[in-house]
Design a protein around this motif. Structure first.
Motif, mmCIF file in Angstrom:
data_model
loop_
_atom_site.group_PDB
_atom_site.id
_atom_site.type_symbol
_atom_site.label_atom_id
_atom_site.label_comp_id
_atom_site.label_asym_id
_atom_site.label_seq_id
_atom_site.Cartn_x
_atom_site.Cartn_y
_atom_site.Cartn_z
ATOM 1 N N MET A 190 6.105 1.679 -9.353
ATOM 2 C CA MET A 190 7.031 2.753 -9.679
ATOM 3 C C MET A 190 8.134 2.200 -10.572
ATOM 4 O O MET A 190 8.639 1.106 -10.318
ATOM 5 C CB MET A 190 7.638 3.334 -8.391
ATOM 6 N N PRO A 191 8.526 2.916 -11.625
ATOM 7 C CA PRO A 191 9.662 2.470 -12.438
ATOM 8 C C PRO A 191 10.916 2.312 -11.579
ATOM 9 O O PRO A 191 11.122 3.061 -10.619
ATOM 10 C CB PRO A 191 9.817 3.600 -13.458
ATOM 11 N N VAL A 192 11.737 1.331 -11.942
ATOM 12 C CA VAL A 192 12.902 0.997 -11.119
ATOM 13 C C VAL A 192 13.837 2.195 -10.963
ATOM 14 O O VAL A 192 14.291 2.506 -9.855
ATOM 15 C CB VAL A 192 13.654 -0.200 -11.735
ATOM 16 N N ALA A 193 14.131 2.873 -12.051
ATOM 17 C CA ALA A 193 15.051 4.018 -11.980
ATOM 18 C C ALA A 193 14.473 5.116 -11.100
ATOM 19 O O ALA A 193 15.193 5.746 -10.309
ATOM 20 C CB ALA A 193 15.334 4.546 -13.378
ATOM 21 N N PHE A 240 12.384 4.675 -8.630
ATOM 22 C CA PHE A 240 12.449 4.178 -7.257
ATOM 23 C C PHE A 240 13.803 4.496 -6.633
ATOM 24 O O PHE A 240 13.885 5.046 -5.530
ATOM 25 C CB PHE A 240 12.197 2.664 -7.258
ATOM 26 N N MET A 241 14.878 4.178 -7.352
ATOM 27 C CA MET A 241 16.210 4.396 -6.779
ATOM 28 C C MET A 241 16.555 5.878 -6.685
ATOM 29 O O MET A 241 17.160 6.315 -5.707
ATOM 30 C CB MET A 241 17.252 3.627 -7.587
ATOM 31 N N ASP A 242 16.160 6.656 -7.682
ATOM 32 C CA ASP A 242 16.471 8.088 -7.642
ATOM 33 C C ASP A 242 15.652 8.816 -6.583
ATOM 34 O O ASP A 242 16.054 9.877 -6.096
ATOM 35 C CB ASP A 242 16.212 8.718 -9.011
ATOM 36 N N THR A 243 14.494 8.252 -6.227
ATOM 37 C CA THR A 243 13.643 8.881 -5.217
ATOM 38 C C THR A 243 14.049 8.502 -3.805
ATOM 39 O O THR A 243 14.145 9.361 -2.918
ATOM 40 C CB THR A 243 12.164 8.493 -5.441
ATOM 41 N N PHE A 244 14.308 7.225 -3.586
ATOM 42 C CA PHE A 244 14.517 6.729 -2.221
ATOM 43 C C PHE A 244 15.971 6.369 -1.907
ATOM 44 O O PHE A 244 16.326 6.229 -0.739
ATOM 45 C CB PHE A 244 13.638 5.506 -1.968
ATOM 46 N N LEU A 245 16.811 6.183 -2.921
ATOM 47 C CA LEU A 245 18.209 5.816 -2.698
ATOM 48 C C LEU A 245 19.099 6.715 -3.559
ATOM 49 O O LEU A 245 19.846 6.241 -4.428
ATOM 50 C CB LEU A 245 18.459 4.343 -3.031
ATOM 51 N N LYS A 246 19.010 7.990 -3.316
ATOM 52 C CA LYS A 246 19.773 8.934 -4.119
ATOM 53 C C LYS A 246 21.269 8.703 -3.943
ATOM 54 O O LYS A 246 21.763 8.551 -2.823
ATOM 55 C CB LYS A 246 19.418 10.370 -3.720
ATOM 56 N N SER A 247 21.991 8.683 -5.053
ATOM 57 C CA SER A 247 23.435 8.464 -5.019
ATOM 58 C C SER A 247 24.143 9.795 -4.821
ATOM 59 O O SER A 247 24.089 10.684 -5.673
ATOM 60 C CB SER A 247 23.897 7.803 -6.325
ATOM 61 N N THR A 248 24.793 9.934 -3.665
ATOM 62 C CA THR A 248 25.510 11.180 -3.364
ATOM 63 C C THR A 248 27.019 10.977 -3.336
ATOM 64 O O THR A 248 27.767 11.925 -3.177
ATOM 65 C CB THR A 248 25.061 11.734 -2.000
ATOM 66 N N SER A 249 27.464 9.728 -3.493
ATOM 67 C CA SER A 249 28.898 9.432 -3.423
ATOM 68 C C SER A 249 29.466 9.308 -4.832
ATOM 69 O O SER A 249 28.951 8.555 -5.668
ATOM 70 C CB SER A 249 29.127 8.123 -2.654
ATOM 71 N N ALA A 250 30.515 10.073 -5.084
ATOM 72 C CA ALA A 250 31.190 9.998 -6.382
ATOM 73 C C ALA A 250 32.221 8.881 -6.393
ATOM 74 O O ALA A 250 32.663 8.446 -7.461
ATOM 75 C CB ALA A 250 31.852 11.332 -6.711
ATOM 76 N N ASP A 251 32.605 8.397 -5.230
ATOM 77 C CA ASP A 251 33.609 7.339 -5.115
ATOM 78 C C ASP A 251 32.924 5.982 -5.217
ATOM 79 O O ASP A 251 32.194 5.561 -4.323
ATOM 80 C CB ASP A 251 34.334 7.474 -3.774
ATOM 81 N N ARG A 252 33.159 5.296 -6.319
ATOM 82 C CA ARG A 252 32.541 3.987 -6.540
ATOM 83 C C ARG A 252 33.592 2.879 -6.544
ATOM 84 O O ARG A 252 33.369 1.797 -7.092
ATOM 85 C CB ARG A 252 31.761 3.990 -7.856
ATOM 86 N N ASP A 253 34.741 3.146 -5.920
ATOM 87 C CA ASP A 253 35.836 2.169 -5.939
ATOM 88 C C ASP A 253 35.492 0.890 -5.183
ATOM 89 O O ASP A 253 36.117 -0.148 -5.413
ATOM 90 C CB ASP A 253 37.113 2.787 -5.346
ATOM 91 N N ASP A 254 34.539 0.951 -4.249
ATOM 92 C CA ASP A 254 34.205 -0.239 -3.480
ATOM 93 C C ASP A 254 33.025 -1.010 -4.081
ATOM 94 O O ASP A 254 32.520 -1.954 -3.484
ATOM 95 C CB ASP A 254 33.880 0.125 -2.030
ATOM 96 N N LEU A 255 32.582 -0.602 -5.282
ATOM 97 C CA LEU A 255 31.470 -1.279 -5.948
ATOM 98 C C LEU A 255 31.985 -2.488 -6.709
ATOM 99 O O LEU A 255 32.798 -2.361 -7.623
ATOM 100 C CB LEU A 255 30.755 -0.312 -6.905
#
Length: 771
Positions: free
Chosen positions: A1-4, A6-21
């Protein structure tokens, strides 16, 4: 599976707050592209993953530990630990307090990172960029190397360890899926595992694309427990529920073992119960309405644990119904979604028809995604992607994946396995009980069991019998028959070691199972138990040869596995069994007679012609039990030599315990709130089984509670007998070294002789002591 994807399918980003990244700029530049050892990759990667600032980290709320540093034998299956594990801080603290000889890390790991030193050691290979559609469809995802090459062996060993870690995590935790990361040099892949198989991402270089790995771990930290793979239908039992479980199981054990002594009772109890590890498991009725509540059962240590990662992966427990306080047997499995019906439905019908000596069904049903009564069922997801354009061939074949659904079944019938038989009397009575169940199912429901095996007959103590009754369990492979008495579908089913000669043959796919195949399997069950658990005059060496050639023998011809050569030869002239003399004359008579019924010798052909029929075998067997006095307590465990299983990569004895590990990063930081196995692979044209493992069974792992794993340090499992003996020998050697030297003139020769003897003993013992 393409990397993008994979992440969009199984690790969907629902948090708009990325201050702790934490910034990913040059995050993994210290990781070399390739190295001479995995440690050269692992160390800088570990440092990069644990890097943090006051408010930012690579995986907020989680920490990484270089767990391979506490691995006593880093390359041996069963001892090795992953290179890097991700934990919650409080669980990492528990892991750090545990004995390094144990592998509790796999009971608490959120995910693992496994490393090889060089990109050429990546087990998978991606198609070249720009490959046309025709070539893309034919591309083989697995690196194609000669089977006997050193690189192929290194590749398969490395990925085999990766698979074993995933399998162990599923066995120790209540999980639906698991994420892992694989690194070959600086090339990374993401992997998602479930009971249908795994999905592997394309490779990417973490030096050139650090954002991908950083984004993966940040998104992982934002997932819920369910999205990280945990089964949220289970929960940790309360102290009152744990006490209920302990007392009910203890009382039931006392009944089943006829009032054992205190020591024997405690040993029997620990098979099913581990303090601090009791879980509440819900079971929904298959025909219940969405608003109906499930029944709840308490479980602790499984008596059946899956040895593979995909397939049915059955986990079985002695359980206690919370409402009724009745001891039951709970079977947690992953059934084939496409197959009509279920084992519980089969049992329910057989119970209604009055089939004797089968389990009494309590409740069964599919497991829902949450404890919400109206929630959807828990299904695998790997199977949903086999038709995608990026799906690749493996081993020259298109990938075929079976959709599976999580399923639980509870019966009121609870007992001990046939391997716990006490003597000849119990063996022949219990197996005859199973024979009665086979006959009833065929006569009343036109159904064959198709999986007669040692593991599928249990012994239950009942008030009206002096000998424990045998119950035929596991009707999952059963099938209806036509007017000729043949199975409605062709192909083999069952457990390899006990399959009939016909079903093991090269042409098995053309044959349909009949009752005679089940009768033959039952004969092999009796012979197996007689050889391993009853007295006879046969050396361990000869017994091992018989076991391997009779029960385990198999051959590959292209894509077809076949066997039965040893069984066929024994049928013709008793090649393997003619030299076995059993201590019980009655057992010897029974085996000789039934083998003649099945396949008479040339000189007895006329005498036994036409005797291999259900009614004739039943008449002989029932009369035999009435007219013969059988030994009740003549159990004798006969060991099989394990010399052929010697692993040259393993030292002859356990190494000393390493010093305590250095302080674990972040171990003192405990957030105020934090939430965190079958028998065999059994999928084929109909159903297949892997070969039985004839090593001593490992103690079943108790799955770590999912919702709260901070109840205390993991319980230390007592040392095995072999380890206690070695410890005692080491103490004796230490005492001898501290003792005064013997008088001069008599010590030199004795010392040389002792040293030589010890050396010879080690040389011989390396093979025998292998598990």
């Amino acid at each position: 599976m393409p990397v993008a994807t994979f992440m969009d399918t199984f690790l969907k980003s629902t948090s708009a707050d990325r201050d702790d990244l934490l910034s990913f700029e040059n995050a993994f530049n210290t990781v070399p592209e390739r190295a001479d050892s995995a440690a050269e990759i692992c160390e800088p990667l570990f440092q990069a993953l644990n890097k943090s600032t006051k408010h930012r980290s690579r995986c907020p709320g989680f920490v990484f530990d270089q767990t391979i540093s506490r691995s006593i034998r880093s390359s041996r299956l069963g001892y090795a630990k992953p290179h890097i594990c991700c934990f919650t801080p409080e669980n990492l603290q528990l892991v750090g307090q545990a004995d390094p000889k144990l592998r509790v890390e796999l009971g608490y790991a959120e995910l693992i990172v496994q490393v090889t030193a060089d990109p050429s050691l990546d087990y998978f290979i991606d198609p070249d960029t720009g490959t046309n559609h025709g070539d893309l469809a034919a591309h083989d995802f697995v690196r194609n190397l000669p089977d006997n090459s050193s690189q192929h062996k290194e590749l398969t060993r490395a990925f085999g360890l990766h698979i074993s870690f995933a399998t162990e995590i599923f066995a120790r935790q209540h999980r639906l899926h698991l994420f892992t990361v694989s690194l070959a040099g600086s090339l990374a892949r993401f992997v998602r595992w479930d009971r249908s198989g795994c999905i592997v991402s394309r490779a990417f270089d973490i030096r050139d694309n650090p954002d991908l790995l950083a984004e993966f771990f940040w998104r992982f930290s934002k997932l819920t427990d369910a999205e990280r793979g945990y089964d949220l239908t289970v929960r940790t039992a309360s102290p009152e529920e744990e006490e209920l479980f302990h007392d009910a199981i203890k009382d039931y054990v006392q009944v089943q073992l006829d009032g054992p002594g205190q020591t024997e009772l405690e040993k029997a109890l620990v098979t099913h119960y581990q303090r601090g590890h009791v879980t509440v498991v819900p079971v929904w009725s298959q025909d219940s309405k969405p608003e109906d509540n499930p029944q709840r059962f308490l479980v602790s240590r499984p008596v059946v644990t899956p040895l593979t990662l995909d397939g049915r992966c059955t986990r079985g427990y002695w359980s206690v119904n919370v409402a009724t306080r009745r001891v039951c047997f709970l079977k947690d499995t992953w059934r084939t979604f496409a197959r009509p019906g279920s084992e519980g439905g089969t049992l329910e019908n057989l119970n209604k028809l009055g089939v004797r000596n089968i389990p009494s069904l309590a409740i069964h049903g599919d497991v829902r995604s949450t404890d919400d009564p109206g929630g959807p069922a828990q299904d695998t997801q790997t199977d949903q992607f086999v038709d995608e354009a990026w799906a690749r061939r493996i081993g020259g074949r298109d990938v075929i994946v079976t959709r599976r659904r999580h399923y639980r079944l509870v019966t009121h019938t609870v007992g001990y396995g046939l391997k716990d038989l006490r003597g000849t009397e119990e063996l022949l009575h219990a197996t005859y009980d199973a024979f009665v169940a086979m006959q009833d199912a065929l006569a009343k429901d036109k159904r064959l069991h198709r999986d007669l095996s040692v593991g599928n007959i249990i012994l239950v103590k009942e008030p009206d019998r002096n000998v424990r009754r045998g119950y035929l369990i596991d009707w999952d492979a059963s099938i209806r028959v036509d007017k000729k008495g043949e199975a409605l579908r062709e192909g083999r089913a069952g457990t390899w070691s006990f399959m009939s000669i016909r079903m093991l043959s090269f042409n098995h796919a053309e044959y349909k199972h009949t009752i005679k195949d089940d009768m033959e399997s039952l004969l092999y069950v009796v012979l197996y138990c007689a050889l391993l658990y009853l007295p006879h005059r046969f050396t361990a060496k000869n017994l091992t040869a018989l076991y391997d050639k009779f029960f385990e023998e198999c051959q590959d011809f292209g894509t077809t596995m076949y066997g039965g050569v040893g069984k066929d030869a024994n049928g013709a002239n008793r090649t393997w069994t003619r030299r076995v003399r059993f201590g019980s004359p009655a057992l010897q008579e029974w085996l000789d007679t039934v083998m003649n019924y099945h396949s008479p010798l040339a000189e007895d052909g006329e005498k036994y012609e036409g005797m291999w029929e259900v009614d004739k075998l039943d008449t002989f067997w029932s009369n035999f039990l009435e007219t013969h006095e059988l030994e009740r307590d003549n159990r004798t465990v006969n060991k099989i030599s394990m010399a052929s299983q010697y692993d040259p990569d393993s030292p002859p004895t356990d190494p000393p315990t390493p010093p305590s590990p250095s302080p674990i990063p972040y171990a003192a930081s405990t957030p105020s709130s934090s939430s965190s196995y079958d028998k065999h692979s059994d999928e084929g044209p109909e159903r297949k089984r892997t070969r039985l493992d004839h090593s001593p069974p490992a103690r079943a792992r108790t799955p770590a509670p999912v919702r709260d794993r901070r109840s205390g340090p993991p319980t230390v499992v007592p040392l095995r007998r072999s380890q206690r003996i070695r410890d005692q020998q080491n103490k004796s050697k230490a005492a001898a070294a501290a003792a005064p030297a013997p008088p001069s003139g008599i010590s030199s020769q004795r010392k040389r002789g002792a040293t030589s003897a010890r050396g010879r003993g080690r040389g011989r013992g390396r093979g025998r002591s292998r598990k």
